[in-house]
Write an enzyme that holds these catalytic residues in place. Structure first.
Site, PDB file in Angstrom:
ATOM      1  N   LEU A 100     -32.520 -53.088 101.027  1.00  0.00           N
ATOM      2  CA  LEU A 100     -32.687 -53.199 102.443  1.00  0.00           C
ATOM      3  C   LEU A 100     -33.025 -51.942 103.101  1.00  0.00           C
ATOM      4  CD1 LEU A 100     -29.478 -55.559 103.178  1.00  0.00           C
ATOM      5  CD2 LEU A 100     -31.802 -56.272 103.410  1.00  0.00           C
ATOM      6  N   HIS A 101     -33.761 -51.910 104.209  1.00  0.00           N
ATOM      7  CA  HIS A 101     -33.788 -50.857 105.051  1.00  0.00           C
ATOM      8  C   HIS A 101     -34.406 -50.775 106.368  1.00  0.00           C
ATOM      9  CE1 HIS A 101     -38.118 -50.585 103.734  1.00  0.00           C
ATOM     10  NE2 HIS A 101     -38.378 -49.806 104.353  1.00  0.00           N
TER      11      HIS A 101
END
Ligand code: UD1
Length: 389
Positions: free
Chosen positions: A222-223
């Site tokens: 996730l970013h």
């Protein structure tokens, strides 16, 4: 072929990389350019948008990328400052090198910055991975894509929907060439060297027994700022990951942005479980091994949607939209948004064996970079001949 050797007065192709997702795209391009007859002379410029060992150095080694000829060492900053700083530092490089063209990949800030500099200097811009659109202007990458494509001279696409997007934006068909996906070139050429998940965990000091679950394991990344920059968005996502981990152990490779936000918002407790392995950003060969062996992938990445499709591994994409629709239409990708209920349902389907299967899209065959080398050399030589110099 128009010529046996490259004209001495035709400058190098400046190949630009800036951030992690650029590296796996550029590696096969550089190899194809040097293997082509005549070889295309290149100069590798790194803007320095990503710079640390995990985000940069490990990937250069894994992908056998040459050391950059020039590093602009821009580093992290706001979008405006980062983009402006790349432009300021890239301009003298273009002046000094007199390139035949500037080749950019993907959609990061460095892609747009170098495109703007080159176009204003009437140096042709070549964009690899052109025409992808999420139609979500809140994504910084979408702005970078739209603007880069408008002013690029030669545009290489990965899927046919990209050509339709470009046509809709008034970009002449003659500028566009469908070549396939260089990211998949990298995947196919490195697959045999991928590290086993056991080795990857051992190297990270984690007991690999955590992966010995009869159902397998999941991989998480996730970013995206839209998922990780606000606590009220991030916390429910981490909670649902915690729930999923009760059914399937998870390996979560944490992007520096995400790690910093988890700490800042005090959300670390949500991930404190023996069934969740937290790792720093992984090298290319470690990630490839983890993905290839996974039961499912949960991610908001652009590249992972394509890599999982090529590997035939189910991917639940934690976004409302995708610029890579072929991964949903033909591949193993499903958009679940950030709704916990949709994520639970997607996981349950995969675990019960009713998840989606897919096929590998057209021209994702490991030879996209070769096609770019062939087309670009013809294009540059023809342009050179027309200019009579
Ligand atoms: C950038 C790209 C995004 C891509 C992502 C992959 C843009 C607009 N975004 O987002 O499209 O999917 O890279 O990672 O270009 N940091 C480090 N080490 C580094 C680089 C960054 O610790 O080597 C940290 C810094 O705290 C920095 C933060 O990560 O502020 C974010 O980096 P940045 O390059 O601004 O954006 P990404 O979120 O990585």
């Amino acid at each position: 072929m128009l010529n046996e050797s490259w004209p001495a007065d035709l400058g190098p192709v400046i190949c630009v990389v800036g951030a992690r997702p650029n590296f796996m795209k550029m590696a096969p391009i550089l190899r194809a350019f040097s293997a082509h007859h005549p070889a295309l002379p290149t100069l590798l410029v790194h803007t320095g948008q990503h710079y640390d060992r995990d985000m940069n150095d490990r990937l250069f080694v894994d992908l056998r990328l040459p050391h950059p000829d020039i590093n602009l060492e821009v580093g992290s900053a706001t979008h405006a400052v980062q983009t402006a700083e790349v432009m300021r530092r890239f301009e003298p490089v273009v002046d000094a090198q007199r390139p035949s063209c500037v080749l950019v990949v993907g959609d990061v800030n460095s892609t747009l910055a170098c495109t703007l500099v080159s176009a204003k200097k009437e140096v042709p811009v070549v964009h690899v991975e052109a025409g992808l659109r999420s139609y979500d202007r809140a994504m910084p990458e979408e702005i970078n894509r739209v603007l880069t494509d408008q002013i690029a001279d030669r545009l290489y696409t990965t899927e046919r929907s990209a050509q339709a997007n470009l046509a809709r934006e008034g970009i002449a068909e003659e500028r566009v060439c469908f070549v396939g996906n260089v990211m998949i070139d990298s995947l196919l050429s490195n697959r045999e060297f991928a590290h086993s998940p056991t080795k990857t965990l051992q190297m990270a000091g984690v007991d690999p027994a955590v992966l010995d679950d009869p159902r397998g394991y999941g991989v998480v990344t996730l970013h995206r700022p839209s998922n990780v920059d606000r606590a009220e968005q991030l916390a429910p996502l981490l909670s649902v990951l915690r729930e999923v981990s009760e059914q399937l152990p998870l390996v979560f490779a944490l992007h520096p942005r995400t790690r910093a936000n988890i700490d800042r918002f005090g959300l670390g407790e949500l991930l404190a479980s023996p069934r969740i392995v937290l790792l720093p950003p992984q090298g290319y060969l470690e990630m490839l091994g983890l993905l290839a062996g996974a039961k499912l992938v949960l991610s908001d990445s652009g590249g992972l949607q394509e890599e999982t499709t090529a590997l035939g591994v189910p991917c639940l994409t934690i976004r409302e939209n995708t610029e890579r629709p072929i991964t949903v239409e033909q591949g193993t990708n499903t958009l679940v948004g950030c709704d916990p209920q949709a994520i639970r349902k997607g996981v349950a389907e995969i675990l019960s064996g009713t998840g989606k299967t897919g096929r590998v899209p057209e021209l994702w065959d490991g030879r996209a970079a070769e096609r770019i080398a062939a087309d670009l050399s013809q294009w540059l030589l023809a342009r050179h001949a027309r200019r009579g110099s």
